[in-house]
Design an enzyme around this catalytic site. Structure first.
Site, PDB file in Angstrom:
ATOM      1  N   TYR A 137      12.929  38.378  38.739  1.00 34.96           N
ATOM      2  CA  TYR A 137      13.579  37.682  37.609  1.00 34.96           C
ATOM      3  C   TYR A 137      12.801  38.030  36.346  1.00 34.96           C
ATOM      4  O   TYR A 137      11.712  37.528  36.113  1.00 34.96           O
ATOM      5  CB  TYR A 137      13.547  36.180  37.887  1.00 34.96           C
ATOM      6  CG  TYR A 137      14.298  35.285  36.916  1.00 34.96           C
ATOM      7  CD1 TYR A 137      14.728  35.717  35.668  1.00 34.96           C
ATOM      8  CD2 TYR A 137      14.568  33.974  37.264  1.00 34.96           C
ATOM      9  CE1 TYR A 137      15.405  34.883  34.795  1.00 34.96           C
ATOM     10  CE2 TYR A 137      15.253  33.112  36.408  1.00 34.96           C
ATOM     11  CZ  TYR A 137      15.671  33.572  35.179  1.00 34.96           C
ATOM     12  OH  TYR A 137      16.338  32.730  34.329  1.00 34.96           O
ATOM     13  N   LYS A 166      17.058  40.534  38.295  1.00 36.18           N
ATOM     14  CA  LYS A 166      17.881  39.622  37.496  1.00 36.18           C
ATOM     15  C   LYS A 166      17.399  39.810  36.060  1.00 36.18           C
ATOM     16  O   LYS A 166      16.349  39.318  35.675  1.00 36.18           O
ATOM     17  CB  LYS A 166      17.683  38.181  37.964  1.00 36.18           C
ATOM     18  CG  LYS A 166      18.500  37.131  37.205  1.00 36.18           C
ATOM     19  CD  LYS A 166      18.176  35.732  37.756  1.00 36.18           C
ATOM     20  CE  LYS A 166      19.053  34.649  37.160  1.00 36.18           C
ATOM     21  NZ  LYS A 166      18.808  34.395  35.736  1.00 36.18           N
TER      22      LYS A 166
END
Length: 296
Positions: A137, A166
């Site tokens: 992320y 992400k």
């Protein structure tokens, strides 16, 4: 590597007035996403206030989503935490529940000082969940802002579970370079809702975001317009997106998004400190305004 296609929502964690988690709403959240053709859920992340929850609460949320979704959504569990022991426990439980993937926001107090240190940290967590795919992320909120193309090149082969990123970072140049890194093998899923059309133009095939909880059909219309080359429809759709995001910014982000869930019959009036709640009047403004925007 399998690459995601479509919209993945970042669901809110519903809290009762006393601060406890309202688990009864989670099955309704699942059905709401499915009705909007959302293909997955990224749980306990930023929108889900995961870092504001205890390990026990996050595990209970994981279980509730696993049971309610029953394989109908691709479930990515955010397992990042300040304590590596907590992160390992969460990762191990995600694997025990047979969720589809794990993800980590790196620690934001004592931060990894290099890409090599970040890789070592990730591997020290993922040892607890060796069977699950992993999405890193990348967000400016963490304060860890390494170049992600360089991260992929270094991590390739060194993080066995790594399948993608992400990508919640306002840099479409870096996003494109990540898509090409290592022969294009990694799944780079876009993460900034208000830049959706730009990401499509740069090759995005999937996106993870908070506004897909209540406005996914709007984004699919933009996507269809992009495929059809209908620039006017893209601009019209993105104007609506920006107005929704303006409303979120006005009312504090996560708490405004929770208020917007009322248009789907879901009451989520509270957030966890240090986030602050908004008045019932502001909640009504959020819900009424987003409903009007979507109805145009």
């Amino acid at each position: 590597m399998k690459k995601l296609e479509g919209l993945i929502a970042a669901p809110h964690t519903p809290f009762n007035a006393d601060g406890s988690i309202n688990f009864e709403l989670i099955p309704q959240q699942v059905e709401t996403l499915l009705k909007q053709k959302v293909v997955g859920a990224y749980i306990c992340g930023t929108t889900g206030e995961g870092i504001c929850c205890t390990v026990a609460e996050r595990k209970a949320v994981m279980k509730a989503w696993a049971e309610a979704a029953k394989g109908r959504l691709f479930i990515i569990a955010h397992v990042g935490a300040l304590s590596i022991g907590d992160a390992r426990e969460l990762a191990a439980y995600a694997q025990e529940l047979e969720l589809d993937a794990t993800s980590i926001v790196p620690p934001n107090f004592f931060k990894p000082g290099s890409i090599d240190a970040l890789i070592d940290y990730i591997n020290s967590v993922l040892v607890a969940a060796p069977k699950l795919p992993f999405y890193y992320y990348h967000t400016g909120m963490s304060g860890v802002t390494f170049d992600m193309e360089q991260f992929l090149e270094k991590a390739d082969g060194k993080i066995p579970q790594l399948v993608g990123i992400k990508f919640n970072y306002p840099d479409l140049y870096m996003f494109q370079r990540c898509q090409r890194a290592c022969g294009g093998k990694y799944d780079i899923t876009w993460g900034i809702d208000e830049w959706f059309a730009g990401a499509l133009a740069c090759g995005a095939k999937s996106a993870i975001g908070s506004t897909y909880n209540y406005a996914a059909p709007l984004y699919y219309k933009i996507w269809d317009a992009y495929k059809a080359g209908d620039q006017a429809a893209i601009e019209k759709g993105m104007s609506k997106v920006c107005r929704i995001v303006d409303l979120l910014v006005k009312h504090g982000g996560v708490v405004g998004g929770k208020a917007m869930m009322k248009i789907h019959g879901l009451e989520m009036p509270t957030v966890r400190p240090p986030l602050t709640n908004i008045t019932p009047e502001a909640q009504a403004e959020c819900a009424d305004t987003v409903a009007a925007i979507l109805a145009e």
